[in-house]
Design an enzyme around this catalytic site. Structure first.
Site, PDB file in Angstrom:
ATOM      1  CG  ASN A  65       3.767   0.093   2.235  1.00 53.67           C
ATOM      2  OD1 ASN A  65       3.347  -0.781   1.500  1.00 53.67           O
ATOM      3  ND2 ASN A  65       4.885   0.750   1.976  1.00 53.67           N
ATOM      4  N   GLY A  70      14.701 -12.713  -5.708  1.00 55.22           N
ATOM      5  CA  GLY A  70      15.870 -13.291  -5.056  1.00 55.22           C
ATOM      6  C   GLY A  70      16.749 -12.270  -4.365  1.00 55.22           C
ATOM      7  CB  CYS A 107      -0.901   0.019   1.241  1.00 53.81           C
ATOM      8  SG  CYS A 107      -1.894  -1.471   1.437  1.00 53.81           S
ATOM      9  NE  ARG A 158      -6.825  -3.970   1.529  1.00 56.58           N
ATOM     10  CZ  ARG A 158      -7.757  -4.887   1.680  1.00 56.58           C
ATOM     11  NH1 ARG A 158      -9.019  -4.606   1.376  1.00 56.58           N
ATOM     12  NH2 ARG A 158      -7.457  -6.091   2.139  1.00 56.58           N
ATOM     13  CG  LEU A 159      -1.677  -4.134  -4.435  1.00 56.97           C
ATOM     14  CD1 LEU A 159      -2.495  -3.953  -5.703  1.00 56.97           C
ATOM     15  CD2 LEU A 159      -0.199  -4.221  -4.770  1.00 56.97           C
ATOM     16  CB  ILE A 183      -2.006  -8.727  -0.644  1.00 60.01           C
ATOM     17  CG1 ILE A 183      -1.393  -7.651  -1.554  1.00 60.01           C
ATOM     18  CG2 ILE A 183      -1.249 -10.039  -0.738  1.00 60.01           C
ATOM     19  CD1 ILE A 183      -1.316  -8.026  -3.010  1.00 60.01           C
TER      20      ILE A 183
END
Length: 630
Positions: free
Chosen positions: A75, A364, A2, A50-51, A53
């Site tokens: 976040n 990675g 976020c 907001r994203l 998830i």
């Protein structure tokens, strides 16, 4: 993942205009396209983008306790939130959602700042305690998630995930800080203890800031640090097994999501290891993606294909070409501050490619810092062995003289470019290593600056923070100290800034399992001989991965995710380099000798010298200054 922003008045509880908080958080809409919210009370305002998830329906922010006494914007991700939640429930606390955000609210009530030690995750959050009238800002151990703050002219502390959130506030005043330009040219990025905009601070990795009404604004407090002073004992095979077990746990904990998930796959050891362990834990094909280059010396797609076929991943590839230089303005906008790691071009493209199919991608990143995987680590360890054989006075005189006499031959094959090594051997390691990390040398920077600019610096150098970190490191030997300094500065300033800004620019959440703090803390205990041996960095890690990955992946020369800017500046982009000497932006700053820049570009184009990275730095700086200061 976020974007967060907010305002807090530490002296008196002035009214907060929700529209201003919304303006700041909306500047971060790319970090959170799935929803937004603002909460205000006397003297405080919190904003969120907001994203979604985890807990797609219930995880709306700002989030408050049922009694409305504690409110947070967050976040990141807390990977062990279910374990922490269970511990809190045993204390009698009750949860309303299945979101990791709610753990912060009840964790604060139960433990205060000490809750941070229980969290395994990547995060930056703000938490307001109504009863105490305090604002608590915190950042994760390694600085995966960013947090900027500044004190405004009306007394408010403004904070935001990115600099652009602060820039959106109408009282924010912009002025450049030339010391940060020195840092940027020296290191290739503006480090976490500096800002290109005067007055702006970044909460350091592993720190928190507790603001209390009626009290002076304090300095941030460190709540975590990496310790290289201890040594693991036991048989090599047992250490290999423990390493794989910790890696497996880290990867699996980061595969929890309520949205599609995949991985970046470069074909190098680290991303390949992550994909191998993901495939082991996944019932369906892991979605992977790779960016290639039209320059054969930089292209790793063939190696990525080997790994993709080995683990039957759903694999996609895209090629980066010189014309992708047009992406520069997109990157300048994404990073706000100048950022010269040219691999950001490829990282942006691979994030863009990943976002077409997933919302979360595992990377990675982090293993090179933790396990001594950079070529500079091997060189530094070898140089330290030479330094230990000769008294300092003899070594300084001998190698210093040889280094000054040896011709600078950027055009020659690498074994014949000994000037830098000879000069490094003449210095103590704590002074030599920062130069190995850096981009533009102190000598070249001095050549580019005007006399007025040099005077402004008053002795400040980009490398000094590295020297200080190496001197203060909880460590046993020189390699420990070098890795410690990398984790303190290079990791948050370059690697994690790059992946955060490029992934968030396309609304993708990137996760770094190899930066699980328990894994990195274990790596820090490994004896140097298990980190570097027989010319191989990450030696124990590679040995442990032999049952998983082919030797052509584990032991091939490291290429890195490097964009071929030097070749570009001698070809399709040569005019861009020459144009820097006519830059109105650089001329107006008063910092640079434009004649020196013109000579730099000509030397590079002719092949007499290698200045590609410095030219890239200047080009990015020019665009960044124009965007920030007009």
């Amino acid at each position: 993942m976020c974007g967060i922003a907010g305002l807090y008045y530490p002296a008196i509880a002035k009214p907060v205009d929700p529209a201003r908080v919304a303006l700041m958080s909306d500047a971060l809409a790319h970090r959170g396209p799935d929803g937004s919210g603002v909460w205000t009370a006397p003297g405080v305002g919190l904003g969120h983008r907001r994203l979604a998830i985890i807990d797609l329906e219930g995880g709306v922010q700002p989030m408050a306790t049922p009694d409305q006494q504690i409110v947070t914007v967050f976040n990141g991700e807390i990977y062990n939130f279910r374990e922490v939640r269970a511990e809190l429930e045993r204390k009698g606390l009750r949860f309303q959602t299945d979101s990791d955000t709610e753990v912060l609210l009840h964790g604060w009530r139960a433990w205060g700042p000490a809750m941070l030690e229980r969290l395994n995750g990547m995060f930056a959050f703000a938490l307001y305690d109504v009863q105490r009238q305090s604002l608590f800002l915190a950042r994760d151990r390694f600085g995966v998630k960013p947090l900027h703050y500044v004190q405004l002219s009306d007394g408010a502390i403004a904070f935001a995930s990115e600099l652009k959130g602060l820039l959106a506030h109408p009282l924010f005043r912009r002025a450049p800080d030339f010391r940060a330009v020195e840092d940027y040219l020296g290191l290739g990025y503006v480090p976490d203890d500096a800002s290109i905009v005067a007055g702006v601070k970044k909460l350091p990795a592993g720190h928190f800031l507790l603001l209390e009404r009626g009290r002076a604004v304090p300095q941030p407090s460190r709540w975590w640090d990496i310790d290289f002073s201890k040594r693991a004992t036991g048989k090599r095979r047992d250490l290999e097994a423990e390493l794989i077990d910790r890696m497996r746990t880290a990867v699996r904990s980061r595969m929890i999501a309520d949205v599609p998930l995949g991985a970046f796959l470069s074909g190098g050891v680290d991303s390949s290891a992550v994909v191998a362990l993901m495939a082991e834990a996944s019932k369906s094909a892991v979605k992977t993606c790779t960016i290639g280059f039209d320059e054969a010396d930089h292209d790793e797609t063939a190696y990525a294909r080997v790994v993709a076929e080995r683990f039957a991943t759903a694999h996609r590839t895209r090629t980066l070409i010189a014309e992708d230089f047009a992406l520069i303005d997109t990157l300048v906008a994404a990073f706000d501050e100048p950022f010269a790691d040219a691999s950001a071009l490829a990282t942006y493209r691979v994030c863009e490619l990943a976002r077409e199919g997933v919302t979360v991608a595992l990377s990675g990143d982090g293993a090179d810092e933790a396990f001594a995987g950079y070529r500079r680590h091997r060189f530094f360890a070898a140089e330290e062995r030479v330094r230990s054989l000769l008294p300092e006075g003899l070594r300084t005189g001998l190698f210093g003289t040889l280094g000054r006499l040896y011709p600078k031959a950027d055009w020659a094959p690498r074994p014949f470019r000994a000037k830098t090594t000879l000069l490094a051997l003449a210095e103590n390691g704590e002074f030599a290593y920062p130069k190995a990390v850096g981009v533009t040398t102190p000598e070249l920077r001095a050549r580019l600056y005007t006399s007025a600019a040099r005077h402004t610096l008053a002795g400040h150098t980009a490398e000094q923070r590295y020297v200080d970190a190496m001197r203060q490191a909880p460590a046993r030997d020189a390699l420990d100290r070098a890795q410690y300094a990398d984790i303190r500065h290079w990791l948050p300033g370059d690697i994690l800034t790059k992946i955060d800004r490029t992934s968030m620019a396309v609304s993708l959440e990137a996760r770094e399992p190899l930066l699980d703090h328990r894994l990195v803390e274990f790596a820090a205990t490994l004896p140097p001989s298990l980190r570097i041996r027989a010319g191989q960095g990450k030696w124990l890690m590679k040995k442990a991965l032999e049952p998983y990955l082919p030797k052509e992946i584990l032991y091939r020369p490291k290429m890195g995710f490097v964009t071929p800017v030097s070749a570009w500046f001698r070809g399709a982009l040569a005019d861009q380099a020459a144009g820097l000497a006519r830059s109105k932006q650089l001329a107006a700053s008063g910092w640079f000798d434009l004649t020196a820049i013109e000579k730099l570009a000509a030397e590079h184009k002719s092949g007499r010298a290698e200045h590609g990275r410095t030219l890239w730095q200047l080009l990015i700086l020019e665009r960044s200054l124009a965007r920030l200061f007009g």
